[in-house]
Motif scaffolding. Structure first.
Motif, mmCIF file in Angstrom:
data_model
loop_
_atom_site.group_PDB
_atom_site.id
_atom_site.type_symbol
_atom_site.label_atom_id
_atom_site.label_comp_id
_atom_site.label_asym_id
_atom_site.label_seq_id
_atom_site.Cartn_x
_atom_site.Cartn_y
_atom_site.Cartn_z
ATOM 1 N N TYR A 26 0.851 -1.187 0.000
ATOM 2 C CA TYR A 26 0.000 0.000 0.000
ATOM 3 C C TYR A 26 0.887 1.239 0.000
ATOM 4 N N ARG A 27 0.301 2.360 -0.428
ATOM 5 C CA ARG A 27 1.055 3.602 -0.483
ATOM 6 C C ARG A 27 1.193 4.199 0.914
ATOM 7 N N MET A 28 2.371 4.681 1.232
ATOM 8 C CA MET A 28 2.641 5.339 2.505
ATOM 9 C C MET A 28 2.358 6.834 2.338
ATOM 10 N N GLN A 29 1.372 7.317 3.050
ATOM 11 C CA GLN A 29 0.925 8.698 2.872
ATOM 12 C C GLN A 29 1.915 9.724 3.413
ATOM 13 N N ASP A 30 2.646 9.386 4.452
ATOM 14 C CA ASP A 30 3.530 10.354 5.104
ATOM 15 C C ASP A 30 4.978 10.233 4.608
ATOM 16 N N PHE A 36 7.195 8.783 -4.191
ATOM 17 C CA PHE A 36 6.066 7.960 -3.796
ATOM 18 C C PHE A 36 6.642 6.821 -2.949
ATOM 19 N N LYS A 66 9.409 10.972 -7.934
ATOM 20 C CA LYS A 66 8.280 11.509 -8.697
ATOM 21 C C LYS A 66 8.701 12.061 -10.058
ATOM 22 N N ASN A 108 -0.547 -0.195 -7.635
ATOM 23 C CA ASN A 108 -0.587 1.027 -6.830
ATOM 24 C C ASN A 108 -0.346 2.267 -7.675
ATOM 25 N N LEU A 112 -2.721 5.742 -8.777
ATOM 26 C CA LEU A 112 -2.294 7.138 -8.696
ATOM 27 C C LEU A 112 -2.420 7.843 -10.048
ATOM 28 N N ALA A 115 -5.730 9.325 -10.582
ATOM 29 C CA ALA A 115 -6.156 10.297 -9.566
ATOM 30 C C ALA A 115 -6.668 11.578 -10.226
ATOM 31 N N ASP A 117 -6.020 14.622 -9.300
ATOM 32 C CA ASP A 117 -4.991 15.661 -9.287
ATOM 33 C C ASP A 117 -4.053 15.474 -10.486
ATOM 34 N N THR A 120 -0.330 14.714 -9.649
ATOM 35 C CA THR A 120 -0.121 13.334 -9.181
ATOM 36 C C THR A 120 -0.126 12.367 -10.351
#
Length: 271
Positions: A26-30, A36, A66, A108, A112, A115, A117, A120
């Motif tokens: 899963y993607r780590m948000q922080d 990413f 990114k 994953n 994105l 998304a 955005d 992103t």
């Protein structure tokens, strides 16, 4: 890492019977603003004593730039036993080259890319292009005809036996089902088998008779080993025997109550 060599243990990467690797991510948000970040989890087993192993999750942290110009891979050693470094190196390399790793990270990134955005979307597309260009070309998997006698009994938490059913009784005798997990080690891979078992008990003259029914294909080399090993393994296991006895004592059946009490008495004497 500075470790005492005597405390080192062997780690194995878990696969299914067909030697297929199962990964989750899963993607780590922080994560940091330039990358990413994805947490990738694989299931492993480490040897706790001869022929016994306990499960532990292995977590890898993948960072993808990114701007599509780089990536990094780190190993989370929290809660991991002290293991042989070369064994860990082989496991991580195997994961990196696996189709499962490529698939889970691509999935994953695809999320994105779609998304809302626009920024992103652009960054995720660049990261995916770089990731696919750098992904190993070889597919790592072990042939399912690999045979080994290195049998391990695998703990589910702190138990070797799970899914113990209520004890039932009929004109044929007593019956109880349970599940065990076993594995065969291949260098740094643990080929895992989940075996559904049924134990049958009956009166045999003045003693207890029993046999195990295992849902296995005996034409398979490893299945044959399990079929020949499981009955002795668990009839010598006090924890297993007492769990079966507890289920027997919970059973109620007026029609066969006398027969049940006789089985309980003989089974208790056999422990």
């Amino acid at each position: 890492m500075q470790n005492n060599q005597d405390s080192l243990t062997t780690l194995y990467l878990a696969t299914d019977e067909q030697m297929q690797l199962q990964l989750t991510s899963y993607r780590m948000q922080d994560f940091n603003a330039e990358e990413f970040g994805f947490l990738v989890r694989a299931n492993c087993y480490y040897e706790i004593q001869e022929n016994y192993a306990k499960n532990v999750p292995l977590q890898l942290i993948l960072g993808l730039s990114k701007n599509g110009l780089g990536m990094s891979l780190a190993i989370d050693l929290n809660n991991m036993p002290t293991i042989f470094p070369n064994q860990m190196k082989k496991i991580v390399e195997h994961i990196q080259k696996s189709p499962a790793f490529l698939q889970t990270i691509s999935s994953n990134l695809n999320a994105l890319i779609t998304a809302e955005d626009p920024e992103t979307t652009i960054h995720a597309a660049q990261a995916k292009q770089f990731f696919l260009s750098q992904a190993p070309q070889g597919i790592t998997s072990f042939s399912t005809n690999r045979q080994t006698n290195a049998l391990f009994w695998l703990y589910n938490g702190d138990k070797l036996i799970s899914n113990v059913s209520p004890f039932t009784i009929d004109h044929l005798g007593g019956h109880i089902s349970f599940t065990v997990k076993a594995g065969f080690s291949h260098e740094f891979i643990m080929q895992c088998y989940e075996i559904e078992c049924m134990m049958h008990m009956f009166n045999e003259d003045d003693k207890l008779g029993y046999y195990f029914e295992l849902y296995l294909d005996q034409e398979n080399f490893h299945h044959e080993q399990l079929y020949n090993t499981i009955p002795d393994q668990f009839m010598e296991n006090k924890d297993f025997l007492n769990r079966i006895l507890l289920q027997m004592k919970k059973c109620t059946n007026e029609k066969y109550d006398e027969y049940l009490q006789d089985l309980i008495e003989k089974f208790t004497a056999s422990i």
